[in-house]
Write a protein that holds these residues in place. Structure first.
Motif, PDB file in Angstrom:
ATOM      1  N   TYR A   6       0.842  -1.193   0.000  1.00  0.00           N
ATOM      2  CA  TYR A   6       0.000   0.000   0.000  1.00  0.00           C
ATOM      3  C   TYR A   6       0.883   1.252   0.000  1.00  0.00           C
ATOM      4  O   TYR A   6       0.687   2.162  -0.806  1.00  0.00           O
ATOM      5  N   ALA A   7       1.862   1.291   0.894  1.00  0.00           N
ATOM      6  CA  ALA A   7       2.758   2.451   1.002  1.00  0.00           C
ATOM      7  C   ALA A   7       3.595   2.630  -0.259  1.00  0.00           C
ATOM      8  O   ALA A   7       3.789   3.761  -0.731  1.00  0.00           O
ATOM      9  N   ALA A   8       4.073   1.521  -0.828  1.00  0.00           N
ATOM     10  CA  ALA A   8       4.876   1.601  -2.055  1.00  0.00           C
ATOM     11  C   ALA A   8       4.039   2.122  -3.215  1.00  0.00           C
ATOM     12  O   ALA A   8       4.480   2.967  -3.995  1.00  0.00           O
ATOM     13  N   ALA A   9       2.795   1.637  -3.328  1.00  0.00           N
ATOM     14  CA  ALA A   9       1.907   2.104  -4.392  1.00  0.00           C
ATOM     15  C   ALA A   9       1.616   3.591  -4.225  1.00  0.00           C
ATOM     16  O   ALA A   9       1.651   4.358  -5.191  1.00  0.00           O
ATOM     17  N   LEU A  10       1.358   4.006  -3.012  1.00  0.00           N
ATOM     18  CA  LEU A  10       1.077   5.412  -2.741  1.00  0.00           C
ATOM     19  C   LEU A  10       2.276   6.287  -3.100  1.00  0.00           C
ATOM     20  O   LEU A  10       2.120   7.354  -3.700  1.00  0.00           O
ATOM     21  N   GLN A  11       3.458   5.827  -2.780  1.00  0.00           N
ATOM     22  CA  GLN A  11       4.667   6.582  -3.111  1.00  0.00           C
ATOM     23  C   GLN A  11       4.839   6.708  -4.627  1.00  0.00           C
ATOM     24  O   GLN A  11       5.145   7.784  -5.136  1.00  0.00           O
ATOM     25  N   GLY A  16       3.893  10.245  -9.791  1.00  0.00           N
ATOM     26  CA  GLY A  16       3.285  10.376 -11.107  1.00  0.00           C
ATOM     27  C   GLY A  16       2.823   9.088 -11.760  1.00  0.00           C
ATOM     28  O   GLY A  16       2.409   9.101 -12.911  1.00  0.00           O
ATOM     29  N   ALA A  17       2.879   7.984 -11.042  1.00  0.00           N
ATOM     30  CA  ALA A  17       2.429   6.701 -11.600  1.00  0.00           C
ATOM     31  C   ALA A  17       0.915   6.693 -11.769  1.00  0.00           C
ATOM     32  O   ALA A  17       0.199   7.477 -11.137  1.00  0.00           O
ATOM     33  N   ALA A  32       1.922   1.782 -13.400  1.00  0.00           N
ATOM     34  CA  ALA A  32       2.878   2.177 -14.430  1.00  0.00           C
ATOM     35  C   ALA A  32       3.478   3.546 -14.118  1.00  0.00           C
ATOM     36  O   ALA A  32       2.767   4.476 -13.730  1.00  0.00           O
ATOM     37  N   LEU A  33       4.778   3.638 -14.313  1.00  0.00           N
ATOM     38  CA  LEU A  33       5.509   4.891 -14.171  1.00  0.00           C
ATOM     39  C   LEU A  33       6.486   4.956 -15.333  1.00  0.00           C
ATOM     40  O   LEU A  33       7.355   4.091 -15.459  1.00  0.00           O
TER      41      LEU A  33
END
Length: 69
Positions: A6-11, A16-17, A32-33
């Motif tokens: 969750y934290a990694a996705a939020l970061q 800009g992902a 995607a980034l």
């Protein structure tokens, strides 16, 4: 839910992902980034939606895209 995912996705979203819904049934997603993307578990996406962190912005070729609010 795994708090690290969750934290990694939020970061990544803050950088800009975008999250792309690849299929609707069953729901599968990729984050995607730039030119890179990786699968992201559906439960993480649902938690981001439930916590009002992301929202759907458009649908391209039948694939919904989610971005940070």
């Amino acid at each position: 839910m795994h708090p690290d995912l969750y934290a990694a996705a939020l970061q990544l979203l803050q950088e800009g992902a975008v999250i792309i819904e690849m299929t609707a049934a069953p729901s599968t997603y990729r984050i995607a980034l730039g030119h890179d993307s990786v699968p992201i578990p559906g439960h993480v996406v649902q938690q981001l939606v439930a916590h009002r962190k992301i929202h759907a912005v458009c649908q391209v070729s039948g694939k919904r895209r989610f971005v940070l609010r």
